[in-house]
Design a protein around this motif. Structure first.
Motif, PDB file in Angstrom:
ATOM      1  N   HIS A  27      -3.209   3.745  -1.632  1.00  0.00           N
ATOM      2  CA  HIS A  27      -2.998   2.645  -2.781  1.00  0.00           C
ATOM      3  C   HIS A  27      -1.307   2.250  -2.754  1.00  0.00           C
ATOM      4  CE1 HIS A  27      -6.954   3.870  -3.698  1.00  0.00           C
ATOM      5  NE2 HIS A  27      -6.522   5.116  -3.748  1.00  0.00           N
TER       6      HIS A  27
ATOM      7  N   GLU B 155       3.067  -2.039  -9.534  1.00  0.00           N
ATOM      8  CA  GLU B 155       3.488  -1.199 -11.108  1.00  0.00           C
ATOM      9  C   GLU B 155       4.917  -1.368 -11.142  1.00  0.00           C
ATOM     10  OE1 GLU B 155       1.467   2.368 -11.753  1.00  0.00           O
ATOM     11  OE2 GLU B 155      -0.499   1.783 -10.896  1.00  0.00           O
TER      12      GLU B 155
ATOM     13  N   LEU C  32       6.785   3.416  -0.788  1.00  0.00           N
ATOM     14  CA  LEU C  32       5.380   3.626  -1.187  1.00  0.00           C
ATOM     15  C   LEU C  32       4.335   3.653  -0.354  1.00  0.00           C
ATOM     16  CD1 LEU C  32       6.551   1.050  -3.262  1.00  0.00           C
ATOM     17  CD2 LEU C  32       4.977   2.041  -4.385  1.00  0.00           C
TER      18      LEU C  32
ATOM     19  N   GLU D 207      -1.049  -1.279  -4.347  1.00  0.00           N
ATOM     20  CA  GLU D 207      -1.473  -1.408  -5.858  1.00  0.00           C
ATOM     21  C   GLU D 207      -0.259  -0.839  -6.498  1.00  0.00           C
ATOM     22  OE1 GLU D 207      -5.079   0.635  -5.822  1.00  0.00           O
ATOM     23  OE2 GLU D 207      -5.937  -0.862  -4.239  1.00  0.00           O
ATOM     24  N   LEU D 208       0.415   0.489  -6.155  1.00  0.00           N
ATOM     25  CA  LEU D 208       1.290   0.980  -6.653  1.00  0.00           C
ATOM     26  C   LEU D 208       2.788   0.072  -6.909  1.00  0.00           C
ATOM     27  CD1 LEU D 208       1.121   4.573  -5.415  1.00  0.00           C
ATOM     28  CD2 LEU D 208       0.725   3.825  -7.659  1.00  0.00           C
TER      29      LEU D 208
ATOM     30  N   ILE E 178       7.006   7.685  -2.792  1.00  0.00           N
ATOM     31  CA  ILE E 178       5.882   7.416  -4.025  1.00  0.00           C
ATOM     32  C   ILE E 178       4.473   7.296  -3.291  1.00  0.00           C
ATOM     33  CG2 ILE E 178       5.395   5.803  -5.878  1.00  0.00           C
ATOM     34  CD1 ILE E 178       8.241   4.888  -5.752  1.00  0.00           C
ATOM     35  N   HIS E 179       3.732   8.161  -3.887  1.00  0.00           N
ATOM     36  CA  HIS E 179       2.267   7.716  -3.553  1.00  0.00           C
ATOM     37  C   HIS E 179       1.319   7.969  -4.623  1.00  0.00           C
ATOM     38  CE1 HIS E 179       2.044  12.233  -3.525  1.00  0.00           C
ATOM     39  NE2 HIS E 179       0.653  12.041  -3.879  1.00  0.00           N
ATOM     40  N   ASN E 180       1.869   8.018  -5.780  1.00  0.00           N
ATOM     41  CA  ASN E 180       1.053   8.177  -6.893  1.00  0.00           C
ATOM     42  C   ASN E 180       1.749   7.582  -8.295  1.00  0.00           C
ATOM     43  OD1 ASN E 180       2.642  10.132  -7.865  1.00  0.00           O
ATOM     44  ND2 ASN E 180       1.063  11.699  -7.374  1.00  0.00           N
ATOM     45  N   ASP E 181       1.240   7.738  -9.497  1.00  0.00           N
ATOM     46  CA  ASP E 181       2.051   6.922 -10.562  1.00  0.00           C
ATOM     47  C   ASP E 181       3.210   7.877 -11.110  1.00  0.00           C
ATOM     48  OD1 ASP E 181       0.087   4.802 -11.075  1.00  0.00           O
ATOM     49  OD2 ASP E 181      -1.184   6.032 -12.235  1.00  0.00           O
TER      50      ASP E 181
ATOM     51  N   VAL F 267       6.076   6.520  -9.085  1.00  0.00           N
ATOM     52  CA  VAL F 267       6.695   5.547  -9.768  1.00  0.00           C
ATOM     53  C   VAL F 267       7.540   5.921 -10.986  1.00  0.00           C
ATOM     54  CG1 VAL F 267       6.140   3.276 -10.845  1.00  0.00           C
ATOM     55  CG2 VAL F 267       4.664   3.896  -8.996  1.00  0.00           C
TER      56      VAL F 267
END
Length: 159
Positions: free
Chosen positions: A118, A125, A114, A121-122, A90-93, A96
């Motif tokens: 970011h 989420e 992750l 921060e991820l 995972i490196h972005n929304d 996720v």
């Protein structure tokens, strides 16, 4: 029903867009670690992620079965297949979202890896059950490798 072949555990490795350089090297490193522990890895990814893996391992020393990420999700959703372990990079929304989907449709023990600028921060989420492995790793895979090594010491003992 998880897919165990001749007593061998299986692990699904989900790879999204390979925008962040560490994904390919960390996926190959994870495959190596799983194989050493007698776990059969299956890589599911986007077309670009799969091509990078094939180029990085042309003799398929580490790579075995590879499939499209959506095809793998369809098989799990349709109850045609499941895995003992699932590692989602995972490196972005959208990463996720893929991990959340796996938490909902699969019985596999889920690991969210992750990385990127970011990562922390991820990680905030994530609101579904999984083991979170997060490190701010973009070009240098070592921070994520260290976190993964910590988890892999005991990951295969559970389930």
């Amino acid at each position: 029903m998880t897919e165990t072949i001749n007593g061998e555990k299986t692990a699904l490795i989900l790879l999204g867009c390979p925008q962040v350089p560490v994904q390919t090297s960390m996926a190959l490193y994870l495959i190596h670690g799983l194989k050493q522990r007698g776990i059969r890895p299956v890589v599911a990814g986007t077309a670009a992620a799969r091509k990078l893996m094939e180029v990085a391992d042309p003799d398929r020393y580490y790579l075995g079965e590879m499939t499209d990420i959506d095809a793998a999700i369809d098989e799990i959703t349709g109850k045609a297949r499941d895995f003992d372990l699932c590692f989602v990079f995972i490196h972005n929304d959208s990463g996720v979202a893929y991990a959340g989907t796996m938490a909902y449709i699969s019985r596999a023990r889920l690991y969210a890896l992750l990385f990127g600028e970011h990562a922390e921060e991820l990680a905030g989420e994530i609101e579904f059950p999984c083991e979170v492995i997060a490190a701010k790793a973009v070009h240098n895979p070592m921070p994520l490798k260290r976190r993964l090594d910590e988890v892999m010491q005991w990951a295969v003992l559970k389930r």
